[in-house]
Design a protein around this motif. Structure first.
Motif, PDB file in Angstrom:
ATOM      1  N   PHE A 122      -7.384   6.132   8.487  1.00  0.00           N
ATOM      2  CA  PHE A 122      -6.821   6.753   9.678  1.00  0.00           C
ATOM      3  C   PHE A 122      -7.655   7.920  10.193  1.00  0.00           C
ATOM      4  N   GLY A 123      -7.685   8.035  11.516  1.00  0.00           N
ATOM      5  CA  GLY A 123      -8.181   9.259  12.126  1.00  0.00           C
ATOM      6  C   GLY A 123      -7.125  10.344  12.037  1.00  0.00           C
ATOM      7  N   ASN A 124      -7.466  11.529  12.527  1.00  0.00           N
ATOM      8  CA  ASN A 124      -6.531  12.652  12.467  1.00  0.00           C
ATOM      9  C   ASN A 124      -5.563  12.685  13.636  1.00  0.00           C
TER      10      ASN A 124
ATOM     11  N   LEU B 177      -6.215   0.643   5.348  1.00  0.00           N
ATOM     12  CA  LEU B 177      -6.479   1.256   6.640  1.00  0.00           C
ATOM     13  C   LEU B 177      -7.011   2.665   6.430  1.00  0.00           C
TER      14      LEU B 177
ATOM     15  N   PHE C 160      -5.165   6.783   2.251  1.00  0.00           N
ATOM     16  CA  PHE C 160      -4.870   5.705   1.319  1.00  0.00           C
ATOM     17  C   PHE C 160      -4.782   6.233  -0.112  1.00  0.00           C
TER      18      PHE C 160
ATOM     19  N   ARG D 219      -2.563  15.920   9.787  1.00  0.00           N
ATOM     20  CA  ARG D 219      -3.655  15.033   9.369  1.00  0.00           C
ATOM     21  C   ARG D 219      -3.232  13.584   9.493  1.00  0.00           C
ATOM     22  N   GLY D 220      -4.222  12.700   9.462  1.00  0.00           N
ATOM     23  CA  GLY D 220      -3.918  11.280   9.421  1.00  0.00           C
ATOM     24  C   GLY D 220      -3.493  10.848   8.028  1.00  0.00           C
ATOM     25  N   LEU D 221      -3.047   9.619   7.914  1.00  0.00           N
ATOM     26  CA  LEU D 221      -2.632   9.097   6.619  1.00  0.00           C
ATOM     27  C   LEU D 221      -3.859   8.818   5.756  1.00  0.00           C
TER      28      LEU D 221
ATOM     29  N   PHE E  71       4.096   7.316   2.646  1.00  0.00           N
ATOM     30  CA  PHE E  71       4.445   6.092   3.350  1.00  0.00           C
ATOM     31  C   PHE E  71       4.104   4.879   2.502  1.00  0.00           C
TER      32      PHE E  71
ATOM     33  N   LEU F 233       4.097  13.963   2.980  1.00  0.00           N
ATOM     34  CA  LEU F 233       4.880  12.814   3.453  1.00  0.00           C
ATOM     35  C   LEU F 233       4.232  11.545   2.917  1.00  0.00           C
TER      36      LEU F 233
ATOM     37  N   PHE G   9       4.695  -0.027   8.320  1.00  0.00           N
ATOM     38  CA  PHE G   9       4.940   1.148   7.493  1.00  0.00           C
ATOM     39  C   PHE G   9       6.429   1.445   7.393  1.00  0.00           C
TER      40      PHE G   9
ATOM     41  N   ILE H 138       9.498   4.383   6.897  1.00  0.00           N
ATOM     42  CA  ILE H 138       9.825   5.559   7.695  1.00  0.00           C
ATOM     43  C   ILE H 138       9.228   6.839   7.099  1.00  0.00           C
TER      44      ILE H 138
ATOM     45  N   PHE I 228      -2.155   7.600  16.422  1.00  0.00           N
ATOM     46  CA  PHE I 228      -3.177   7.413  15.394  1.00  0.00           C
ATOM     47  C   PHE I 228      -3.927   6.118  15.617  1.00  0.00           C
TER      48      PHE I 228
ATOM     49  N   GLN J 282       0.425  11.630   3.797  1.00  0.00           N
ATOM     50  CA  GLN J 282       0.074  12.374   5.005  1.00  0.00           C
ATOM     51  C   GLN J 282       0.365  13.853   4.806  1.00  0.00           C
TER      52      GLN J 282
ATOM     53  N   LYS K  53      -3.111   0.392  -3.800  1.00  0.00           N
ATOM     54  CA  LYS K  53      -2.716  -0.895  -3.236  1.00  0.00           C
ATOM     55  C   LYS K  53      -2.352  -1.871  -4.338  1.00  0.00           C
TER      56      LYS K  53
ATOM     57  N   GLY L  83       9.408   7.453  13.435  1.00  0.00           N
ATOM     58  CA  GLY L  83       8.475   7.179  12.351  1.00  0.00           C
ATOM     59  C   GLY L  83       7.145   6.675  12.885  1.00  0.00           C
ATOM     60  N   LEU L  84       6.466   5.869  12.080  1.00  0.00           N
ATOM     61  CA  LEU L  84       5.140   5.353  12.436  1.00  0.00           C
ATOM     62  C   LEU L  84       5.313   3.946  13.000  1.00  0.00           C
TER      63      LEU L  84
ATOM     64  N   TYR M 103       0.416   5.392   1.170  1.00  0.00           N
ATOM     65  CA  TYR M 103      -0.405   6.373   1.865  1.00  0.00           C
ATOM     66  C   TYR M 103       0.280   7.732   1.785  1.00  0.00           C
TER      67      TYR M 103
ATOM     68  N   PHE N  38       0.840  -1.195   0.000  1.00  0.00           N
ATOM     69  CA  PHE N  38       0.000   0.000   0.000  1.00  0.00           C
ATOM     70  C   PHE N  38       0.879   1.251   0.000  1.00  0.00           C
TER      71      PHE N  38
END
Lengths: 117, 113
Positions: free
Chosen positions: B104-106, B102, A46, A42-44, A90, A88, A107, A109, B90, A38, A49, B42-43, A36, A34
């Motif tokens: 993701f929320g914020n 997936l 999608f 904010r969140g990642l 991922f 960013l 994920f 880095i 997250f 960012q 895939k 990182g994550l 993603y 996948f």
């Protein structure tokens, strides 16, 4: 154990030029890969895939990714970069070797993409 | 909008304290994942729940715990907080199938002072 490597911390590209963000992976079974993105605070989100099938996968916002099994790579590409693509990015791999909902997702880095006007 | 809701958005607390982060997954998603994002690490995958049961564990400290409730919302509990726990946390949810990405929320930004 599965792993993902993104060898570049940052990629700089001029607006309008093609971009590539690199990703290599290591898994024991079939790869489920996948990408993603960012944006700040904010969140990642999608993007796309690869499960099985065509080696060129098309995704959101004009992005695509090229799967290469022999090189264990899954590079993200876009023919013409936009300033708004700066973010960013991922790469991720899903572990499907378990059962009953076991699905660890690992994920990389992250690679910062900077598109220069 | 991903459909994943995390509360609170920001949390500032002192070392040694305990906090609870909450996550409501997308409607219909059975899997919930927790990740920690910091500049130097990182994550990092912490833990995954599927329909109320723990399914996968990552680099989660013993001071941290989580659970998923019957209504599928999840909580991440962080105790005996240290300065190094300051990070973005997250939550993500997934339908559970191999094709499911997936969502993701914020995130919750935790600052430990």
């Amino acid at each position: 154990a599965q792993s993902v490597a993104q060898p570049e911390d940052q990629v700089n590209v001029a607006e309008g030029n093609p971009l590539t963000v690199k990703c290599t992976y290591s898994v024991s079974g079939n790869p489920y890969l996948f990408w993603y993105v960012q944006y700040p605070n904010r969140g990642l989100q999608f993007l796309l895939k690869y499960i099985t099938g065509d080696n060129l996968v098309k995704g959101s916002y004009g992005f695509e990714a090229e799967f290469n099994k022999s090189q264990t790579s899954f590079h993200l590409k876009k023919p013409s970069a936009l300033v708004s693509d700066s973010a960013l990015y991922f790469c991720a791999v899903r572990d499907m070797t378990g059962s009953g909902g076991y699905q660890k997702v690992t994920f990389g880095i992250g690679t910062k993409l900077q598109v220069i006007p | 909008d991903s459909g994943v809701t995390q509360t609170p958005k920001h949390l500032i607390t002192a070392t040694g304290q305990r906090v609870t982060l909450r996550c409501s997954p997308r409607s219909g998603d059975l899997s919930v994942y927790w990740y920690q994002q910091s500049l130097d690490q990182g994550l990092q995958f912490l833990i995954q729940y599927y329909n109320g049961e723990e399914r996968a564990k990552g680099n989660i400290l013993e001071r941290f715990s989580a659970q998923q409730f019957p209504d599928l919302h999840s909580e991440l509990n962080l105790s005996s907080l240290e300065l190094g726990d300051s990070a973005l946390y997250f939550c993500a949810s997934s339908g559970g199938g191999v094709n499911s990405p997936l969502h993701f929320g914020n995130g919750t930004r935790l600052t430990v002072t």
